[in-house]
Each structure stands twice: as C-alpha cells, then as structure tokens.
Scaffold this active site. Structure first.
Site, PDB file in Angstrom:
ATOM      1  CE  LYS A  13      -3.876  -2.271   0.454  1.00  0.00           C
ATOM      2  NZ  LYS A  13      -4.626  -2.292  -0.835  1.00  0.00           N
ATOM      3  CB  CYS A  14      -0.225   4.747  -0.772  1.00  0.00           C
ATOM      4  SG  CYS A  14       0.369   6.307  -1.005  1.00  0.00           S
ATOM      5  N   PRO A  15       2.789   4.519   0.963  1.00  0.00           N
ATOM      6  CG  PRO A  15       4.406   5.842   1.988  1.00  0.00           C
ATOM      7  CD  PRO A  15       2.908   4.689   2.145  1.00  0.00           C
ATOM      8  CG  ASP A  40      -2.070   1.611  -3.367  1.00  0.00           C
ATOM      9  OD1 ASP A  40      -3.102   1.754  -3.546  1.00  0.00           O
ATOM     10  OD2 ASP A  40      -1.297   2.252  -2.394  1.00  0.00           O
TER      11      ASP A  40
END
Length: 75
Positions: A13-15, A40
C-alpha cells in the site's frame, strides 16, 4: 518496451510502491528503464507525481493481471 529492472510491489500500500521505486532508481544508471508492478490504485497518482518531482521520465502504464505496470526512465 524493454526494461532494465523490475520491482514487484504487488500487495503493498501507499507509499511503499513509490519508496521501492525511488530506492531502485538510486542504484541504476541514467537512462535505465524500471518497471514497477503495483496493485495499489494510488500508484496511478503517486508514480507520475514522483517522476515529475524527481526529474525522471514517466513512460506510461500498462494493465497486468492483479494491477498495473508503471514504466519509468531514470533522469
């Protein structure tokens, strides 16, 4: 398109996908193409933005099973 390096950030997932891309780009020669695999949906925003800020060339996106592949040429 030919690529010199590939990063599999599927499931992250981000980042994290962009952080992995940044780290890999630090160790490659200018002009090298890196392919980032990511699932993502935020990567579609984060990768082009990162490239614009860091001086790399965003070459585009292609759909792949389970996500997308982002191509970046090191500036």
């Amino acid at each position: 398109m030919d690529r010199d390096h590939e990063i599999d950030a599927t499931g992250l997932k981000c980042p994290l996908p962009v952080l992995r891309l940044r780290k890999r780009l630090e160790g490659v020669a200018p002009g090298a193409v890196v392919r980032l695999l990511a699932s993502d949906p935020m990567a579609a925003i984060d990768v082009p933005h990162f490239c614009a800020e860091a001086g790399h060339t965003y070459l585009g996106t292609e759909d792949v099973p389970g996500g997308a592949a982002y191509l970046v040429r090191k500036g």
